[in-house]
Design a protein around this motif. Structure first.
Motif, PDB file in Angstrom:
ATOM      1  N   VAL A 130      -4.063  -0.229   5.004  1.00  0.00           N
ATOM      2  CA  VAL A 130      -4.467   1.164   5.253  1.00  0.00           C
ATOM      3  C   VAL A 130      -3.321   1.936   5.906  1.00  0.00           C
ATOM      4  O   VAL A 130      -3.060   3.095   5.566  1.00  0.00           O
ATOM      5  CB  VAL A 130      -5.729   1.210   6.135  1.00  0.00           C
ATOM      6  CG1 VAL A 130      -6.130   2.655   6.424  1.00  0.00           C
ATOM      7  CG2 VAL A 130      -6.881   0.470   5.459  1.00  0.00           C
ATOM      8  N   PHE A 141       0.546   4.041  -2.937  1.00  0.00           N
ATOM      9  CA  PHE A 141       0.086   5.374  -2.544  1.00  0.00           C
ATOM     10  C   PHE A 141       1.210   6.402  -2.518  1.00  0.00           C
ATOM     11  O   PHE A 141       0.953   7.586  -2.273  1.00  0.00           O
ATOM     12  CB  PHE A 141      -0.577   5.301  -1.162  1.00  0.00           C
ATOM     13  CG  PHE A 141      -1.587   6.389  -0.924  1.00  0.00           C
ATOM     14  CD1 PHE A 141      -2.756   6.453  -1.665  1.00  0.00           C
ATOM     15  CD2 PHE A 141      -1.366   7.362   0.035  1.00  0.00           C
ATOM     16  CE1 PHE A 141      -3.695   7.456  -1.454  1.00  0.00           C
ATOM     17  CE2 PHE A 141      -2.294   8.379   0.265  1.00  0.00           C
ATOM     18  CZ  PHE A 141      -3.462   8.422  -0.492  1.00  0.00           C
ATOM     19  N   SER A 154       0.830  -1.203   0.000  1.00  0.00           N
ATOM     20  CA  SER A 154       0.000   0.000   0.000  1.00  0.00           C
ATOM     21  C   SER A 154       0.865   1.254   0.000  1.00  0.00           C
ATOM     22  O   SER A 154       0.519   2.264  -0.630  1.00  0.00           O
ATOM     23  CB  SER A 154      -0.954   0.011   1.195  1.00  0.00           C
ATOM     24  OG  SER A 154      -0.251   0.066   2.417  1.00  0.00           O
ATOM     25  N   PHE A 155       2.022   1.196   0.688  1.00  0.00           N
ATOM     26  CA  PHE A 155       2.958   2.326   0.639  1.00  0.00           C
ATOM     27  C   PHE A 155       3.386   2.587  -0.802  1.00  0.00           C
ATOM     28  O   PHE A 155       3.403   3.737  -1.266  1.00  0.00           O
ATOM     29  CB  PHE A 155       4.178   2.024   1.508  1.00  0.00           C
ATOM     30  CG  PHE A 155       5.248   3.076   1.453  1.00  0.00           C
ATOM     31  CD1 PHE A 155       5.210   4.158   2.312  1.00  0.00           C
ATOM     32  CD2 PHE A 155       6.293   2.991   0.538  1.00  0.00           C
ATOM     33  CE1 PHE A 155       6.189   5.141   2.259  1.00  0.00           C
ATOM     34  CE2 PHE A 155       7.264   3.963   0.476  1.00  0.00           C
ATOM     35  CZ  PHE A 155       7.217   5.037   1.340  1.00  0.00           C
ATOM     36  N   ALA A 187       2.907   6.487   3.723  1.00  0.00           N
ATOM     37  CA  ALA A 187       3.320   7.153   2.485  1.00  0.00           C
ATOM     38  C   ALA A 187       3.109   8.659   2.584  1.00  0.00           C
ATOM     39  O   ALA A 187       3.966   9.453   2.171  1.00  0.00           O
ATOM     40  CB  ALA A 187       2.542   6.578   1.297  1.00  0.00           C
ATOM     41  N   MET A 188       1.978   9.075   3.133  1.00  0.00           N
ATOM     42  CA  MET A 188       1.705  10.509   3.286  1.00  0.00           C
ATOM     43  C   MET A 188       2.736  11.171   4.191  1.00  0.00           C
ATOM     44  O   MET A 188       3.120  12.332   3.986  1.00  0.00           O
ATOM     45  CB  MET A 188       0.291  10.707   3.842  1.00  0.00           C
ATOM     46  CG  MET A 188      -0.797  10.181   2.918  1.00  0.00           C
ATOM     47  SD  MET A 188      -2.441  10.172   3.678  1.00  0.00           S
ATOM     48  CE  MET A 188      -2.823  11.920   3.629  1.00  0.00           C
ATOM     49  N   THR A 190      -0.740  17.126   4.968  1.00  0.00           N
ATOM     50  CA  THR A 190      -0.703  15.744   4.486  1.00  0.00           C
ATOM     51  C   THR A 190      -0.011  14.831   5.491  1.00  0.00           C
ATOM     52  O   THR A 190      -0.492  13.717   5.773  1.00  0.00           O
ATOM     53  CB  THR A 190       0.012  15.687   3.130  1.00  0.00           C
ATOM     54  OG1 THR A 190      -0.645  16.562   2.204  1.00  0.00           O
ATOM     55  CG2 THR A 190       0.002  14.272   2.565  1.00  0.00           C
ATOM     56  N   MET A 202      -0.768   3.433   3.540  1.00  0.00           N
ATOM     57  CA  MET A 202      -1.185   4.680   2.905  1.00  0.00           C
ATOM     58  C   MET A 202      -0.816   5.872   3.789  1.00  0.00           C
ATOM     59  O   MET A 202      -0.292   6.888   3.315  1.00  0.00           O
ATOM     60  CB  MET A 202      -2.695   4.665   2.654  1.00  0.00           C
ATOM     61  CG  MET A 202      -3.167   3.622   1.680  1.00  0.00           C
ATOM     62  SD  MET A 202      -4.974   3.720   1.475  1.00  0.00           S
ATOM     63  CE  MET A 202      -5.258   2.330   0.381  1.00  0.00           C
ATOM     64  N   GLY A 203      -1.103   5.747   5.085  1.00  0.00           N
ATOM     65  CA  GLY A 203      -0.755   6.825   6.001  1.00  0.00           C
ATOM     66  C   GLY A 203       0.740   7.051   6.065  1.00  0.00           C
ATOM     67  O   GLY A 203       1.213   8.196   6.070  1.00  0.00           O
ATOM     68  N   ALA A 212       0.576  10.335  -2.774  1.00  0.00           N
ATOM     69  CA  ALA A 212       0.904  11.088  -1.562  1.00  0.00           C
ATOM     70  C   ALA A 212       1.753  12.309  -1.881  1.00  0.00           C
ATOM     71  O   ALA A 212       1.591  13.378  -1.276  1.00  0.00           O
ATOM     72  CB  ALA A 212       1.635  10.188  -0.554  1.00  0.00           C
ATOM     73  N   GLY A 219      -1.620  11.718   7.624  1.00  0.00           N
ATOM     74  CA  GLY A 219      -0.994  10.400   7.600  1.00  0.00           C
ATOM     75  C   GLY A 219      -0.730   9.867   8.994  1.00  0.00           C
ATOM     76  O   GLY A 219      -0.937   8.675   9.273  1.00  0.00           O
TER      77      GLY A 219
END
Length: 440
Positions: free
Chosen positions: A343, A284, A280-281, A349-350, A300, A346-347, A288, A304
Motif C-alpha cells: 500500500v 501504480f 506496488s510503486f 508513486a502518487m 495527488t 502506491m502512495g 498515478a 500520497g
C-alpha cells in the motif's frame, strides 16, 4: 517531433537500469560496510552520501552542459554513452573489492562508480521533457517511474535469489542489465532534430568555462527565484521534495540493516520486503501519472503523503510488537510488513511521479535541463543529509527510531505541499481527450 508513448516506454529502460543499480547498492552496501569493515552506522551513513554529494555538485553542471551540447546523436546521448559503461564496470568490481577486505580499495571503487553514475543521470532525466509536451508530462513520468519501479523490483526479488547463491552475483547481473538498457535507449529513442546537429568547434577549456558559468550562474539565479519570489510555490514544492527524500532515503539506506539487526531476519529478506514496495510503486506509477493529470498534481501528492504516513505508523507498531520467528516470507510479521509496503508503494508513486513535472512546469522550455538540475539539487541535498542524520539516531537510540524518523519528515513534507499554488498541468481548455494515451 511527434510525441509517442512508445518512445517514453523505451526511454524508461534508462531509468530501469539506473534503478537496478541503486536498489542493489542501497540494499547491500550498508551491510558490507558494517559486517566486513566494522564501521558504525553514522560512518556508514556518511559513506552512503557519496552518490548524493556527486549529485549536488555535478547534476546542475551536467544538466546545463547537456543543454548546451550539440552532436549528431543529440545533446543527452553522449553522456549516456560515456557514463553508463564506466559505471557498470565499477559496479561489477564492488564485490571483487570486498573480497580483498581493503577499505581503501572498496571506497575507491564505489567513489568511481558514483562519479560515473552522476555523469549521465541528469541528462537521462532531462531527456523525458525534451520529447514530451507539458500536458503529457505527468503521464510520461508515470511511465518512466513504472520502468524504474520494474528495475528496482527485479533488483530486490531477483537479487535475493542471486545474493543467497553468491553475494557477488547481483552486482554482475545489475551491471550487465544497466549497460544493455541504456544502450537500447541510445539506439532506439531519437532526440529532437534541433539538437541533432554538429556542434561548433570549441576548446574543452572554453566549453567547461562557459558551462560552469551557465550552470552555477543559472543555479544561483534559480535559487534566487526560489527564495526571493513573492509567490512561494517553487520554494514550497522544493522544500517538500527535500523533506520527503530525507524520509525515503533514510528508509532505503537502513531498512535492510533494520531488518537484520532489529527484526532479526536475513538482509536478503529485508531487501525482498522492499521489493514489495517497488512492486506496488511499479504497478501504480502509470495510474498515478494519469490521476495527477486528471485531479491535479498537488492534490495527488498530498493524498500520497497521507497514505505513506499512515503506513509508516502502522509498520512501526508492527515492528514494536512480536518479532519474526524466521526469515521465511511466510512468517506473519514479514507478511504484514509486505502488505503494508504494498500500500505504501502506491502512495509513493502518487508523490514521486507528479513532483518532477511540477518543477519543470514552473519554467520555460529553454531551462528544462537547469530546472531538472534544480529538482535534483534539492532531492540529492536531502539524500546527502538523510543517511548520516538517520545513522546518528540509530547509533544513539537504536534501530527502533528508523520508522518514526521517516514518518516525521513525511509529515513535514505534507505541510509544505499545502503552500504550492503552481506547477499543475499547462493545457488548452476543451481538450477532452488529453488524458487518453495514443498508444502507437
Amino acid at each position: 517531433m511527434e510525441f509517442k508513448y512508445s518512445r517514453i516506454f523505451i526511454l524508461g529502460f534508462g531509468f530501469f537500469g539506473i534503478s537496478i543499480i541503486w536498489a542493489l547498492y542501497n540494499a547491500y552496501i550498508p551491510i558490507f560496510l558494517q559486517d566486513t569493515f566494522h564501521l558504525s552506522k553514522t560512518v556508514t551513513g556518511f559513506i552512503m552520501t557519496i552518490d548524493n554529494l556527486f549529485a549536488v555538485l555535478l547534476l546542475p553542471f551536467l544538466g546545463a552542459l547537456s543543454d548546451m551540447t550539440r552532436t549528431r546523436i543529440g545533446r543527452r546521448k553522449p553522456y549516456i554513452l560515456l557514463g553508463a559503461p564506466s559505471a557498470a564496470l565499477m559496479f561489477a568490481l564492488i564485490p571483487v573489492a570486498r573480497t580483498h577486505e581493503s577499505l581503501a580499495l572498496f571506497m575507491g571503487t564505489i567513489i568511481l562508480m558514483n562519479f560515473f553514475m552522476a555523469l549521465f543521470r541528469s541528462p537521462v532525466v532531462a531527456f523525458m521533457p525534451d520529447i514530451t509536451p507539458s500536458e503529457k508530462r505527468s503521464q510520461a513520468n508515470g511511465i518512466i517511474n513504472f520502468m524504474g519501479g520494474l528495475g528496482a523490483l527485479l533488483a530486490y526479488f531477483g537479487g535475493k535469489a542471486l545474493y543467497d547463491m553468491n553475494y557477488a552475483y547481483p552486482f554482475y547481473f545489475g551491471a550487465a542489465i544497466m549497460l544493455l538498457a541504456n544502450i537500447l535507449v541510445v539506439l532506439v529513442v531519437p532526440e529532437p532534430e534541433e539538437y541533432r546537429v554538429p556542434g561548433k568547434k570549441i576548446s574543452l577549456r572554453k566549453l567547461l568555462s562557459e558551462t560552469s558559468h551557465k550552470s552555477f550562474g543559472e543555479l544561483k539565479d534559480n535559487l534566487k527565484d526560489v527564495f526571493t519570489s513573492h509567490e512561494r510555490s517553487l520554494l514550497a514544492v522544493l522544500l517538500a521534495i527535500f523533506l520527503w527524500f530525507i524520509a525515503f532515503n533514510s528508509l532505503e539506506t537502513f531498512f535492510t540493516s533494520y531488518a537484520k539487526y532489529y527484526l532479526g531476519i536475513e538482509e536478503s529478506t529485508g531487501a525482498f520486503m522492499l521489493g514489495v514496495f517497488s512492486l506496488s510503486f511499479m504497478l501504480f506509477a502509470i495510474p498515478a501519472g494519469f490521476i495527477g493529470g486528471r485531479f491535479g498534481r498537488r492534490r495527488t501528492i498530498t493524498l500520497g503523503l497521507i497514505i505513506v504516513i499512515g503506513i509508516m505508523i502502522a509498520a512501526y507498531l508492527v515492528g514494536e510488537g512480536s518479532k519474526p520467528e524466521s526469515s521465511s516470507l511466510s512468517d506473519p510479521v514479514v507478511m504484514t510488513f509486505m502488505g503494508l509496503f504494498f500500500v505504501g508503494g502506491m502512495g509513493w508513486a502518487m508523490i514521486n511521479v507528479n513532483s518532477l513535472p511540477m518543477v519543470v512546469d514552473m519554467t520555460t522550455e529553454e531551462k528544462l535541463g537547469g530546472y531538472t538540475g534544480l529538482y535534483y539539487f534539492f532531492s540529492q541535498a536531502a539524500n546527502l543529509v538523510a543517511p548520516p542524520f538517520a545513522g546518528a539516531f540509530l547509533d544513539v537510540i537504536g534501530y527502533r527510531t528508523l520508522l518514526p524518523f521517516a514518518t516525521l519528515f513525511f509529515i513535514l513534507a505534507a505541510v509544505a505541499m499545502q503552500f504550492v499554488r503552481r506547477g499543475d498541468v499547462v493545457r488548452r481548455k476543451g481538450d477532452a481527450l488529453d488524458y487518453v494515451p495514443d498508444m502507437d
